[in-house]
Motif scaffolding. Structure first.
Motif, mmCIF file in Angstrom:
data_model
loop_
_atom_site.group_PDB
_atom_site.id
_atom_site.type_symbol
_atom_site.label_atom_id
_atom_site.label_comp_id
_atom_site.label_asym_id
_atom_site.label_seq_id
_atom_site.Cartn_x
_atom_site.Cartn_y
_atom_site.Cartn_z
ATOM 1 N N ALA A 1 13.256 63.873 57.759
ATOM 2 C CA ALA A 1 13.979 63.193 56.690
ATOM 3 C C ALA A 1 13.930 64.052 55.439
ATOM 4 C CB ALA A 1 13.361 61.830 56.413
ATOM 5 N N GLY A 2 15.083 64.276 54.852
ATOM 6 C CA GLY A 2 15.164 65.059 53.629
ATOM 7 C C GLY A 2 15.387 64.170 52.432
ATOM 8 N N ALA A 3 15.800 64.785 51.339
ATOM 9 C CA ALA A 3 16.081 64.049 50.105
ATOM 10 C C ALA A 3 17.188 63.031 50.344
ATOM 11 C CB ALA A 3 16.465 65.023 48.990
ATOM 12 N N GLY A 4 16.992 61.840 49.836
ATOM 13 C CA GLY A 4 18.012 60.801 49.968
ATOM 14 C C GLY A 4 18.152 60.275 51.387
ATOM 15 N N GLY A 5 17.161 60.503 52.238
ATOM 16 C CA GLY A 5 17.200 60.000 53.604
ATOM 17 C C GLY A 5 18.065 60.816 54.551
ATOM 18 N N LYS A 6 18.653 61.876 54.046
ATOM 19 C CA LYS A 6 19.491 62.742 54.890
ATOM 20 C C LYS A 6 18.612 63.529 55.863
ATOM 21 C CE LYS A 6 22.687 66.595 54.635
ATOM 22 N NZ LYS A 6 23.304 67.608 53.799
ATOM 23 N N LYS B 1 13.366 75.031 54.759
ATOM 24 C CA LYS B 1 13.347 74.884 56.222
ATOM 25 C C LYS B 1 12.297 75.794 56.854
ATOM 26 C CE LYS B 1 18.138 73.459 56.829
ATOM 27 N NZ LYS B 1 19.455 73.796 57.396
ATOM 28 N N PHE B 2 12.187 77.000 56.352
ATOM 29 C CA PHE B 2 11.191 77.927 56.898
ATOM 30 C C PHE B 2 9.776 77.430 56.601
ATOM 31 C CE2 PHE B 2 14.540 81.469 56.328
ATOM 32 C CZ PHE B 2 15.139 81.135 57.537
#
Length: 187
Positions: A34-39, A74-75
């Motif tokens: 899960a990234g920022a804002g649930g993306k 990502k890395f």
């Protein structure tokens, strides 16, 4: 084995020549988080490498100048996931041009047309006690025909330094001599 770019191909070639590498798989898995804002943020590393000692290495291939903030994140997540399961992680960029020229040249000799075990055995025999590269090759046959069969484990050396495809120098600086490696690992 797949690669998506010439740069990945170059790193596959380097891995193929690494005596510590026993296997490589391309795009071995996908990480999702899960990234920022649930993306959902997804990343598929380029290679998984198994080493002779059993350890694992995950490799991402990207030139330094093409790493933006999202890629760096990502890395970093990939590196943390690798640490969590006991693997190493490496992000690699553009290898040295001389090194890659040498690797491409050497890789050409893996073609079946130059794989002649009887020639390789004779070269090992001739260079067991050292000697000049071209003179030794001539003792086996036509230099141009027999040198591609020079097996791993026979080193080329110039006076006071050993040359290899990894040292950024021409492979066979004059005057080159050869000798059989005495320990494990070979060339």
């Amino acid at each position: 084995m797949g690669n998506e770019s010439w740069l990945e191909r170059d790193h596959l070639m380097l891995l193929d020549f690494d005596p510590l590498v026993t296997s490589v798989s391309s795009q071995p898995f996908r990480l999702s988080r899960a990234g920022a804002g649930g993306k959902r943020v997804r990343h598929t590393p380029d290679f998984f490498v198994r080493r002779a000692d059993g350890t694992g290495l995950v490799v991402d291939v990207r030139p330094d100048e093409r790493i933006g903030p999202e890629d760096a994140a990502k890395f970093a997540v990939t590196a943390a996931a690798c640490r969590a399961v006991g693997w190493d992680f490496a992000r690699v960029g553009v290898p040295d041009a001389v090194l890659m020229a040498n690797m491409r040249w050497l890789a050409g000799y893996r073609h079946p047309r130059v794989h002649r075990p009887h020639v390789a055995a004779r070269l090992v025999e001739v260079f067991a006690d050292g000697g000049g590269l071209l003179a030794g090759a001539l003792r086996v046959g036509d230099q141009i025909a027999v040198l591609p069969g020079l097996p791993r484990g026979v080193h080329t050396a110039a006076p006071q330094r050993e040359s290899s495809a990894h040292d950024g120098q021409a492979l066979l600086p004059p005057p080159a001599t050869c000798h059989r490696a005495l320990g494990p690992g070979g060339c």
